[in-house]
Each structure stands twice: as structure tokens, then as C-alpha cells.
Motif scaffolding. Structure first.
Motif, PDB file in Angstrom:
ATOM      1  N   CYS A   1      20.884  -3.268   1.037  1.00  0.00           N
ATOM      2  CA  CYS A   1      20.251  -3.976   0.287  1.00  0.00           C
ATOM      3  C   CYS A   1      19.206  -4.836   1.219  1.00  0.00           C
ATOM      4  O   CYS A   1      19.430  -5.339   1.863  1.00  0.00           O
ATOM      5  CB  CYS A   1      21.058  -5.481  -0.345  1.00  0.00           C
ATOM      6  SG  CYS A   1      19.773  -6.353  -1.507  1.00  0.00           S
TER       7      CYS A   1
ATOM      8  N   LYS B   1      16.824  -6.780  -0.958  1.00  0.00           N
ATOM      9  CA  LYS B   1      16.434  -7.867  -1.911  1.00  0.00           C
ATOM     10  C   LYS B   1      16.540  -9.038  -1.164  1.00  0.00           C
ATOM     11  O   LYS B   1      15.453 -10.016  -1.140  1.00  0.00           O
ATOM     12  CB  LYS B   1      17.063  -7.672  -3.189  1.00  0.00           C
ATOM     13  CG  LYS B   1      17.255  -6.306  -3.422  1.00  0.00           C
ATOM     14  CD  LYS B   1      15.545  -6.463  -4.680  1.00  0.00           C
ATOM     15  CE  LYS B   1      15.418  -5.116  -5.501  1.00  0.00           C
ATOM     16  NZ  LYS B   1      15.088  -3.727  -4.878  1.00  0.00           N
ATOM     17  N   PHE B   2      17.144  -9.168  -0.396  1.00  0.00           N
ATOM     18  CA  PHE B   2      17.169 -10.666   0.560  1.00  0.00           C
ATOM     19  C   PHE B   2      17.505 -12.314  -0.758  1.00  0.00           C
ATOM     20  O   PHE B   2      16.531 -13.120  -0.333  1.00  0.00           O
ATOM     21  CB  PHE B   2      16.461 -11.017   2.172  1.00  0.00           C
ATOM     22  CG  PHE B   2      16.917 -10.159   3.181  1.00  0.00           C
ATOM     23  CD1 PHE B   2      17.329 -10.313   3.546  1.00  0.00           C
ATOM     24  CD2 PHE B   2      15.953  -9.360   2.517  1.00  0.00           C
ATOM     25  CE1 PHE B   2      17.844  -9.656   5.187  1.00  0.00           C
ATOM     26  CE2 PHE B   2      16.432  -8.503   4.476  1.00  0.00           C
ATOM     27  CZ  PHE B   2      18.025  -8.475   5.080  1.00  0.00           C
ATOM     28  N   CYS B   3      18.521 -11.771  -1.256  1.00  0.00           N
ATOM     29  CA  CYS B   3      18.250 -12.973  -2.408  1.00  0.00           C
ATOM     30  C   CYS B   3      18.912 -14.385  -1.789  1.00  0.00           C
ATOM     31  O   CYS B   3      19.403 -14.121  -0.266  1.00  0.00           O
ATOM     32  CB  CYS B   3      19.322 -13.055  -3.152  1.00  0.00           C
ATOM     33  SG  CYS B   3      18.765 -11.568  -4.766  1.00  0.00           S
TER      34      CYS B   3
ATOM     35  N   PHE C   1      20.699 -16.690  -1.576  1.00  0.00           N
ATOM     36  CA  PHE C   1      22.081 -16.837  -1.651  1.00  0.00           C
ATOM     37  C   PHE C   1      22.982 -16.552  -0.496  1.00  0.00           C
ATOM     38  O   PHE C   1      24.465 -16.257  -1.040  1.00  0.00           O
ATOM     39  CB  PHE C   1      22.619 -17.384  -2.875  1.00  0.00           C
ATOM     40  CG  PHE C   1      22.258 -16.312  -4.027  1.00  0.00           C
ATOM     41  CD1 PHE C   1      23.464 -15.517  -4.267  1.00  0.00           C
ATOM     42  CD2 PHE C   1      20.669 -15.976  -4.730  1.00  0.00           C
ATOM     43  CE1 PHE C   1      23.149 -14.499  -4.712  1.00  0.00           C
ATOM     44  CE2 PHE C   1      20.840 -14.982  -5.590  1.00  0.00           C
ATOM     45  CZ  PHE C   1      22.176 -14.269  -5.628  1.00  0.00           C
ATOM     46  N   CYS C   2      22.636 -15.248  -0.566  1.00  0.00           N
ATOM     47  CA  CYS C   2      23.702 -13.291  -0.546  1.00  0.00           C
ATOM     48  C   CYS C   2      23.536 -13.533   0.931  1.00  0.00           C
ATOM     49  O   CYS C   2      22.180 -13.128   1.831  1.00  0.00           O
ATOM     50  CB  CYS C   2      22.831 -12.344  -1.273  1.00  0.00           C
ATOM     51  SG  CYS C   2      24.069 -10.746  -1.457  1.00  0.00           S
TER      52      CYS C   2
ATOM     53  N   VAL D   1      25.076 -10.599   2.114  1.00  0.00           N
ATOM     54  CA  VAL D   1      25.290  -8.492   2.240  1.00  0.00           C
ATOM     55  C   VAL D   1      24.189  -8.028   2.808  1.00  0.00           C
ATOM     56  O   VAL D   1      23.997  -7.523   3.163  1.00  0.00           O
ATOM     57  CB  VAL D   1      25.599  -8.300   0.103  1.00  0.00           C
ATOM     58  CG1 VAL D   1      25.296  -6.604   0.814  1.00  0.00           C
ATOM     59  CG2 VAL D   1      26.847  -8.731  -0.335  1.00  0.00           C
ATOM     60  N   PRO D   2      22.719  -8.080   2.576  1.00  0.00           N
ATOM     61  CA  PRO D   2      21.918  -7.564   4.219  1.00  0.00           C
ATOM     62  C   PRO D   2      22.561  -7.920   4.543  1.00  0.00           C
ATOM     63  O   PRO D   2      22.301  -7.550   5.689  1.00  0.00           O
ATOM     64  CB  PRO D   2      20.474  -8.565   3.202  1.00  0.00           C
ATOM     65  CG  PRO D   2      21.037  -9.258   1.854  1.00  0.00           C
ATOM     66  CD  PRO D   2      21.887  -9.363   1.963  1.00  0.00           C
TER      67      PRO D   2
ATOM     68  N   GLN E   1      25.452  -1.395  -3.479  1.00  0.00           N
ATOM     69  CA  GLN E   1      24.749  -2.497  -3.926  1.00  0.00           C
ATOM     70  C   GLN E   1      23.823  -3.003  -4.807  1.00  0.00           C
ATOM     71  O   GLN E   1      23.086  -3.960  -5.084  1.00  0.00           O
ATOM     72  CB  GLN E   1      24.452  -3.294  -2.416  1.00  0.00           C
ATOM     73  CG  GLN E   1      25.601  -4.199  -1.636  1.00  0.00           C
ATOM     74  CD  GLN E   1      26.401  -3.214  -1.463  1.00  0.00           C
ATOM     75  OE1 GLN E   1      25.594  -1.869  -0.713  1.00  0.00           O
ATOM     76  NE2 GLN E   1      27.134  -3.398  -1.051  1.00  0.00           N
ATOM     77  N   ASN E   2      22.294  -2.243  -4.652  1.00  0.00           N
ATOM     78  CA  ASN E   2      20.940  -2.268  -5.683  1.00  0.00           C
ATOM     79  C   ASN E   2      21.639  -0.578  -6.046  1.00  0.00           C
ATOM     80  O   ASN E   2      20.662  -0.629  -6.119  1.00  0.00           O
ATOM     81  CB  ASN E   2      20.338  -2.672  -5.125  1.00  0.00           C
ATOM     82  CG  ASN E   2      19.632  -3.877  -4.768  1.00  0.00           C
ATOM     83  OD1 ASN E   2      19.698  -4.691  -6.154  1.00  0.00           O
ATOM     84  ND2 ASN E   2      18.898  -4.132  -3.798  1.00  0.00           N
TER      85      ASN E   2
ATOM     86  N   HIS F   1      19.352  -4.457 -10.074  1.00  0.00           N
ATOM     87  CA  HIS F   1      18.882  -5.279  -9.957  1.00  0.00           C
ATOM     88  C   HIS F   1      17.951  -5.239 -10.633  1.00  0.00           C
ATOM     89  O   HIS F   1      17.467  -3.881 -11.123  1.00  0.00           O
ATOM     90  CB  HIS F   1      17.802  -4.949  -8.388  1.00  0.00           C
ATOM     91  CG  HIS F   1      16.621  -6.759  -8.345  1.00  0.00           C
ATOM     92  ND1 HIS F   1      15.988  -7.557  -8.922  1.00  0.00           N
ATOM     93  CD2 HIS F   1      17.325  -7.600  -7.406  1.00  0.00           C
ATOM     94  CE1 HIS F   1      15.793  -8.458  -8.482  1.00  0.00           C
ATOM     95  NE2 HIS F   1      17.024  -8.613  -7.369  1.00  0.00           N
TER      96      HIS F   1
ATOM     97  N   ARG G   1      14.495 -14.141  -6.319  1.00  0.00           N
ATOM     98  CA  ARG G   1      15.534 -12.868  -7.229  1.00  0.00           C
ATOM     99  C   ARG G   1      14.440 -12.006  -7.799  1.00  0.00           C
ATOM    100  O   ARG G   1      14.184 -10.945  -8.285  1.00  0.00           O
ATOM    101  CB  ARG G   1      15.623 -13.774  -8.077  1.00  0.00           C
ATOM    102  CG  ARG G   1      17.656 -14.536  -8.320  1.00  0.00           C
ATOM    103  CD  ARG G   1      18.363 -12.873  -7.977  1.00  0.00           C
ATOM    104  NE  ARG G   1      18.691 -11.689  -9.255  1.00  0.00           N
ATOM    105  CZ  ARG G   1      19.340 -10.874  -8.593  1.00  0.00           C
ATOM    106  NH1 ARG G   1      19.937 -10.316  -7.248  1.00  0.00           N
ATOM    107  NH2 ARG G   1      19.732 -10.649  -9.767  1.00  0.00           N
TER     108      ARG G   1
HETATM  109  S1  SF4 Z   1      22.759 -10.509  -4.267  1.00  0.00           S
HETATM  110 FE1  SF4 Z   1      22.646  -8.580  -4.579  1.00  0.00          FE
HETATM  111  S2  SF4 Z   1      20.646  -8.046  -4.732  1.00  0.00           S
HETATM  112 FE2  SF4 Z   1      20.595 -10.112  -3.628  1.00  0.00          FE
HETATM  113  S3  SF4 Z   1      20.955  -9.623  -1.837  1.00  0.00           S
HETATM  114 FE3  SF4 Z   1      22.850  -9.999  -2.631  1.00  0.00          FE
HETATM  115  S4  SF4 Z   1      23.234  -7.855  -2.819  1.00  0.00           S
HETATM  116 FE4  SF4 Z   1      20.828  -8.052  -2.125  1.00  0.00          FE
END
Ligand code: SF4
Length: 458
Positions: free
Chosen positions: A173, A175-177, A179-180, A182-183, A217-218, A251, A290
Motif C-alpha cells: 500500500c 496510501k499511508f493513512c 493510523f495504519c 500496513v504500508p 490492500q488497495n 480505496h 484519507r
Molecule cells: S488503511 Fe488501507 S489504504 Fe490506508 S494505509 Fe492502511 S492499507 Fe493502505
């Protein structure tokens, strides 16, 4: 300890060993479910067989999730409880794979030195080699190097039988939200080729799967020189034997008219979109990075309904994000009221070390988070029941999945809009799509009867 690129220094190449069994426990998202299927197949290639009894397995893998602190705590507790198995059987191998392996490898090795293998999400191609070598007394093995390219093309999963096959189409991912995590645990976005995805789906159909869920993920950031997500979606819709297609998670920023046009053109693409809202407050959405506002989101829902009037929408919502005040929370409730999602994953904000939001100073008190979550859940449950009750008297196409949990006189299936539906058994069978007259709606489920005496099969 052997780490990353050092692995190749004193390895012994794997050969087929037939007496060993493995047990994989999977936590977190569908991508982890799919990754566990890939890992299973790699282990089976060297002769390991799957065991459904953890205490009898020679290799235990926990495929882990870091999305919330509770998910990590569950795995820590599970690992503590596995220590006694290792004491009774020193030859047992215990491995941690997935996001926690990536994120917390040092902490895991320090606190649980009995863990033999730690593998991040981009290292599964090496798992058979690594397991083989660990069996041959090579030291703890850690490989958590993220890759810019790894998409596991040409690695085929070992799926449990069923109706639905999860097919990853992209990983990572960008996107680097805020709170997340995952990236950081899954690395940058990269997409599989259309050719390899189509090949995998054809194999899944040959194996008897009828529903395909495209995963990423996206998922709609999918991009290759041969086409983007709408192109792929159309190719998949044209594969013979694919009765249903779903995809998750998109997304909102990447849902475009081209995707909606393809969805409206093909009956086998389910009219159901998981559209993560996260918050209804434009202020909070900005702090979350977002990249859309409340108005953008509501407008997107309007456009979706123009192209797909019956499209059902589900979502993810976080309450208690740093800085969320009562007005921001009311904005979230307002969107939930307006959109009427038929399902929602709702969570309290969980601070993830290493993310930007973890550094925000205006964190919200746990009691307030809990109160907001309860209010949101109550609202969403009422909406869901209202949406479900609106189906009574209508005919829904239901894909029969399995026996109902409550009685083997009933089937359990799902509507095109992904609502669990219970129907009395007639002469349908699993994997049939039947026309069901909805007669009742209770809790999370619809109830109905097949209106085709012989079970109209598609
Ligand atoms: S919430 Fe989804 S779009 Fe946002 S950083 Fe995490 S995986 Fe990526």
C-alpha cells in the motif's frame, strides 16, 4: 541468528520429507488467509501434510496481524501457550509469519526465544527451504526483507474446498493513512500480471470454485502495462465458470466510473462494494490522510447508485481517532444514516507505534471511545435490520455455500449483496445460484425459500 540475505550462506537444499505435518493458524485479514494457502502449498511440495490437531503437528505457524494492539496481544498469548508443546517435543518447529513477524521481530525473539522461524510477508517463497534447514539445526531463521517486486506470481495456493477462492491481485500500500501500519509491514504497491491472475482463476475453477474474490490492500490501485483494475475485472468476468466475482478492499479515491461501468455490464460481478469510510468528519479524514472529504464520499455513493442502483455497500469505521470531538463523531453518524451501509466493521482507534497518528498528542480517552463505539454499533445494527427487512417479499439470487450451522435441514448462502441467507433445503446443491423469495429478516440474516421447485440453477 541468521537474517535476510545471510540465509543462503549455509543452507541445505530442501528435499521431500514425508513424515511431517504442519498446522497454520491465521489471524487478521483475507490477505493473510490467502497467504496461508500459499504457504501451505509450499510446505506440501516438500511432503508436509496438513494437520488439524495443533498438538500433533511438527511445524506450527502463526500467520499474524498488526492492525490493532488486541490482535497482537492475542498472538503473544497464543505463543505463550505453545511454549509447553515445545517443552514436550523439542523437535517441534514454531514459526511466526505475517505482519507481526515484519513489525516485531526483535521483540518476539527477545521475549520468546523458542520461536524457530520469523518470516515477513514477502519471504514466503523461501519457506520450504527455511523449514528444511531449521529441521537440520540451522539457527533461528529470520527473513523480513520487504520486496518491491514480490507478488508470488506462479505460486499456487493450497485452498480448502469451498465455494469462494481468494485471489490476490496486488500487494502493499502506498496510501499511508496515518493510523495504519500496513504500508510498513507490507511494503509498496505492486501488481500481478493479468496473465498470471487469469491462469490462477482458471485453475481455481477447474478445482471446483465458483466465486472469485479479488484481493489487495488497495485492490483498485491495481495497475500493470496491460491494464488497470477495470480491465482486469472485465477479463475475469469473461472467464468461463466464474459464477460470481467480488473484490476487496478498494480505496474510495480509486473507485472510478470505468469500474462502475464494468460492474454494471456483467451479471456475474456482484453489486456489492466494500467502501471504507473510516470517519465522516472532513477534519478527521484529513488527519487520517484519507484524501477525500465527507462530501466527496457522499458524492461517490451517489455516483455508485446512479450506475448500480441496487448496489449494497459495506464499510470500515474507526471511532475515537486523535482529535475526534463530539461534532466529528456526529458527522460519522450522519454519513452512516445517509448511506445506510448494510454491514460495517467498527473499531475503536488503536494506536500503532511507528505510525504518524501514534504521535498525535490529542488521543481520546478509552471510555469515550467505548461510548462512541456502542452508539455507532447500535445505530448500524438498526440500519442493517431495516435494510434487511426491506428485502422481505423480494426475490434475491442466493449462492448456496454450505449447511446452515443451526440445522442440516437448511442451507446457508449469500445474496449478490453479500447478505447471509438461510433457506430450507429442497433439491438444490452447494454452488447453485437459486432464486429465493425473502420471507423474514432477523439479526444478521435473511430467511427465504427457493421459488423454483426444481431449484433453478445457474
Ligand atoms: S488503511 Fe488501507 S489504504 Fe490506508 S494505509 Fe492502511 S492499507 Fe493502505
Amino acid at each position: 541468528m541468521l537474517e535476510n540475505s545471510n540465509i543462503s550462506s549455509n543452507i541445505i537444499k530442501p528435499k521431500v520429507i514425508s513424515q511431517f505435518t504442519y498446522y497454520i493458524e491465521t489471524y487478521g485479514c483475507q490477505m493473510n488467509v490467502s497467504d496461508s494457502e500459499l504457504v501451505s502449498n509450499e510446505l506440501e511440495k516438500i511432503g508436509y501434510t496438513s494437520s488439524d490437531k495443533i498438538e500433533l503437528a511438527d511445524l506450527i505457524l502463526l500467520n499474524t496481524c498488526s492492525i490493532r494492539d488486541k490482535a497482537e496481544e492475542t498472538v503473544h498469548n497464543r505463543l505463550n501457550s505453545l511454549h509447553y508443546l515445545k517443552k514436550n517435543n523439542p523437535k517441534l518447529l514454531i514459526g511466526v509469519i505475517g505482519c507481526m513477524a515484519q513489525n516485531l521481530k526483535n521483540e518476539l525473539l527477545d521475549s520468546k526465544p523458542y520461536i524457530d522461524i520469523i518470516l515477513g510477508p514477502d519471504s514466503y517463497r523461501k519457506i520450504s527451504e527455511i523449514v528444511y534447514n531449521r529441521n537440520n539445526k540451522i539457527n533461528h531463521i529470520v527473513d523480513t526483507k520487504l520486496s518491491k517486486y514480490e507478488v508470488y506470481d506462479n505460486m499456487y495456493p493450497s485452498r480448502n474446498s469451498g465455494v469462494n477462492a481468494w485471489v490476490p491481485i496486488m500487494r502493499g500500500c502506498d496510501k499511508f493513512c496515518t493510523f495504519c501500519i500496513v504500508p510498513f509491514t507490507r511494503g509498496r504497491e505492486r501488481s500481478r500480471t493479468i496473465e498470471s491472475i487469469v491462469k490462477e482463476i482458471n485453475l481455481a475453477i477447474e478445482e471446483g470454485f465458483v466465486e472469485i474474490t479479488l484481493l489487495g490492500q488497495n485492490v483498485n490501485s491495481y495497475k500493470t502495462p496491460d491494464g488497470d483494475f477495470p480491465v482486469l475485472l472485465e477479463k475475469v468476468a469473461n472467464i468461463r465458470g466464474v459464477k460470481r466475482i467480488r473484490y476487496t478492499s478498494p480505496h474510495p479515491k480509486d473507485i472510478n466510473v470505468d469500474v462502475l461501468k464494468v460492474m454494471s455490464k456483467y451479471d456475474n460481478i456482484c453489486k456489492n462494494i466494500h467502501l471504507p469510510l473510516q470517519s465522516g468528519s472532513t477534519k478527521i479524514l484529513k488527519m487520517m490522510n484519507r484524501t477525500y472529504t465527507k462530501e466527496n464520499f457522499l458524492n461517490l455513493v451517489k455516483v455508485i447508485k446512479e450506475y448500480l442502483p441496487d448496489c449494497s455497500l459495506s464499510t470500515d469505521i474507526i471511532v475515537g481517532f486523535p482529535g475526534e470531538n463530539d461534532f466529528d463523531f456526529q458527522e460519522t453518524l450522519d454519513v452512516v444514516n445517509k448511506v445506510e451501509f448494510n454491514f460495517s466493521y467498527m473499531f475503536k482507534y488503536s494506536s500503532r507505534p511507528g505510525t504518524k497518528a501514534a504521535q498525535y498528542t490529542n488521543q481520546i480517552n478509552e471510555n469515550i471511545k467505548q461510548e462512541r463505539l456502542e452508539e455507532l454499533i447500535e445505530l448500524q445494527n438498526n440500519i442493517r435490520l431495516k435494510v434487511n427487512k426491506s428485502k422481505i417479499g423480494k426475490i434475491e439470487k442466493v449462492l448456496i455455500e454450505k449447511n446452515s450451522k443451526k440445522s442440516d435441514q437448511f442451507w446457508s448462502g449469500r445474496t449478490d449483496g453479500n447478505i447471509l441467507t438461510i433457506i430450507k433445503k429442497n433439491n438444490e446443491k452447494v454452488k447453485d445460484i437459486v432464486d429465493v423469495l425473502i420471507t423474514d429478516a432477523k439479526g444478521l440474516s435473511l430467511f427465504g425459500e427457493n421459488i423454483n421447485n426444481k431449484g433453478q440453477i445457474s
